[in-house]
Design a protein around this motif. Structure first.
Motif, PDB file in Angstrom:
ATOM      1  N   TRP A  31    -101.364  53.001  40.388  1.00 17.74           N
ATOM      2  CA  TRP A  31    -102.007  52.377  41.685  1.00 17.74           C
ATOM      3  C   TRP A  31    -101.646  52.903  42.674  1.00 17.74           C
ATOM      4  O   TRP A  31    -102.452  53.833  43.507  1.00 17.74           O
ATOM      5  CB  TRP A  31    -103.632  51.300  41.102  1.00 17.74           C
ATOM      6  N   ARG A  78    -102.977  56.626  44.458  1.00 18.53           N
ATOM      7  CA  ARG A  78    -104.244  55.892  45.636  1.00 18.53           C
ATOM      8  C   ARG A  78    -104.136  56.998  46.545  1.00 18.53           C
ATOM      9  O   ARG A  78    -105.131  57.787  46.882  1.00 18.53           O
ATOM     10  CB  ARG A  78    -104.030  54.999  45.699  1.00 18.53           C
ATOM     11  N   ILE A 109    -105.059  60.935  45.418  1.00 11.76           N
ATOM     12  CA  ILE A 109    -106.355  61.233  45.311  1.00 11.76           C
ATOM     13  C   ILE A 109    -107.095  61.575  46.533  1.00 11.76           C
ATOM     14  O   ILE A 109    -108.404  62.526  46.817  1.00 11.76           O
ATOM     15  CB  ILE A 109    -107.087  59.333  44.410  1.00 11.76           C
ATOM     16  N   GLU A 116    -108.763  49.312  47.048  1.00  9.54           N
ATOM     17  CA  GLU A 116    -109.542  50.567  46.591  1.00  9.54           C
ATOM     18  C   GLU A 116    -110.234  51.989  46.990  1.00  9.54           C
ATOM     19  O   GLU A 116    -110.390  51.757  48.347  1.00  9.54           O
ATOM     20  CB  GLU A 116    -111.128  49.807  45.857  1.00  9.54           C
ATOM     21  N   CYS A 169    -115.312  56.857  48.501  1.00  9.01           N
ATOM     22  CA  CYS A 169    -115.242  58.182  49.214  1.00  9.01           C
ATOM     23  C   CYS A 169    -116.647  59.053  49.291  1.00  9.01           C
ATOM     24  O   CYS A 169    -117.119  58.298  48.295  1.00  9.01           O
ATOM     25  CB  CYS A 169    -114.325  59.495  48.732  1.00  9.01           C
ATOM     26  N   SER A 191    -118.919  57.189  45.824  1.00  8.24           N
ATOM     27  CA  SER A 191    -117.787  56.711  45.037  1.00  8.24           C
ATOM     28  C   SER A 191    -117.208  55.913  45.250  1.00  8.24           C
ATOM     29  O   SER A 191    -116.629  56.166  46.669  1.00  8.24           O
ATOM     30  CB  SER A 191    -117.394  58.057  44.127  1.00  8.24           C
ATOM     31  N   ARG A 192    -116.828  54.616  44.669  1.00  5.41           N
ATOM     32  CA  ARG A 192    -115.957  53.566  44.812  1.00  5.41           C
ATOM     33  C   ARG A 192    -114.818  53.963  43.249  1.00  5.41           C
ATOM     34  O   ARG A 192    -114.792  53.591  41.622  1.00  5.41           O
ATOM     35  CB  ARG A 192    -116.067  51.906  44.686  1.00  5.41           C
ATOM     36  N   ILE A 193    -113.515  54.406  44.207  1.00  2.00           N
ATOM     37  CA  ILE A 193    -112.687  53.831  42.986  1.00  2.00           C
ATOM     38  C   ILE A 193    -111.140  53.201  43.019  1.00  2.00           C
ATOM     39  O   ILE A 193    -110.912  52.707  43.757  1.00  2.00           O
ATOM     40  CB  ILE A 193    -111.859  55.428  43.446  1.00  2.00           C
ATOM     41  N   GLY A 200    -108.441  51.009  41.062  1.00  2.00           N
ATOM     42  CA  GLY A 200    -107.617  50.886  39.912  1.00  2.00           C
ATOM     43  C   GLY A 200    -106.503  49.353  39.607  1.00  2.00           C
ATOM     44  O   GLY A 200    -106.793  48.333  40.531  1.00  2.00           O
ATOM     45  N   ARG A 204    -108.099  53.188  35.882  1.00  4.44           N
ATOM     46  CA  ARG A 204    -109.116  53.629  36.910  1.00  4.44           C
ATOM     47  C   ARG A 204    -110.908  53.736  36.243  1.00  4.44           C
ATOM     48  O   ARG A 204    -111.680  54.076  36.120  1.00  4.44           O
ATOM     49  CB  ARG A 204    -108.341  55.768  36.768  1.00  4.44           C
ATOM     50  N   SER A 214    -114.206  54.123  38.040  1.00  2.00           N
ATOM     51  CA  SER A 214    -114.962  54.663  39.299  1.00  2.00           C
ATOM     52  C   SER A 214    -116.471  54.664  39.455  1.00  2.00           C
ATOM     53  O   SER A 214    -117.269  54.768  38.522  1.00  2.00           O
ATOM     54  CB  SER A 214    -115.528  56.916  39.000  1.00  2.00           C
TER      55      SER A 214
END
Length: 214
Positions: A103, A107, A110, A131, A134, A150-152, A154, A163, A165
């Motif tokens: 992660w 990260r 991403i 996290e 975005c 969104s919140r991603i 990991g 992962r 989202s």
């Protein structure tokens, strides 16, 4: 349960609203925070009923529907999503090195990808660690452009990384998304013993109970 053809649009909500600590020790009381997501070895014989999707075992969640996006040509599952009236949780699992931190490696990649597409991304400390929050530009069905918040998240496991989202309300209101985080904490990952390249997606499969929705 529903599954969709790859060519169909994702049910992700679109918004133009801009969104404004992880627990370090488990609570042993009746209100204790779940320690998951889990490796399959951690839940063997626990008696909990889960939907078997191959690399992912999903505990049914009240008020949320399990949706699978399927490639029509190959029949392979491309995405796994829990969807509710206020948002959604998309899940993907990947092969990772043993005792590694995939992660932390992916990260920054991403975040760079999001900003290169004209979006915004920043890090925050959440329940599961660092996290990415975005805003990604997306085209609506009517041709206008909006943003997808969104919140991603990991999570590093035993030779796997999950992962997740979060979309909709749990992305816009991180501090008020405990119910969605609880659903994520119940996810189980089945890595399998096969040798796989780091970062390769773990294959998800259709359960026998899946039905097509055209």
């Amino acid at each position: 349960m529903k599954f969709r053809r790859k060519s169909e649009p994702s049910p992700e909500p679109v918004s133009e609203t801009t969104p404004d600590q992880a627990s370090e020790a488990p609570d042993t009381s009746a209100q204790s925070q779940p320690a998951g997501p889990y490796d399959e070895s951690q839940v063997a014989g626990d008696g909990v009923e889960r939907v078997d999707l191959g690399s992912l075992l999903i505990t049914p969640s009240e008020g949320r529907e399990l949706r699978l996006q399927v490639d029509e040509a190959s029949g392979t599952v491309q995405a796994v999503m829990l969807a509710g009236p206020d948002g959604a949780l998309e899940l993907l699992a990947f092969a990772a090195p043993r005792n590694g931190d995939l992660w932390s490696t992916v990260r920054p990649q991403i975040m760079a990808d999001i900003t290169s597409r004209g979006g915004e991304a920043h890090e925050r400390e959440g329940r599961f660690g660092i996290e990415v929050v975005c805003q990604v530009p997306v085209k609506r069905p009517d041709g206008t452009v909006g943003t997808q918040p969104s919140r991603i998240i990991g999570i590093n496991g035993d030779r796997w990384m999950l992962r997740a989202s979060m979309l909709g309300r749990p992305a816009l209101e991180p501090e008020a998304s405990t119910d969605w985080e609880d659903a994520l904490a119940q996810v189980v990952v089945r890595r399998g013993a096969a040798a796989m390249a780091v970062g390769e997606p773990l294959p998800a499969t259709l359960p026998d109970s899946a039905r097509r929705v055209d």
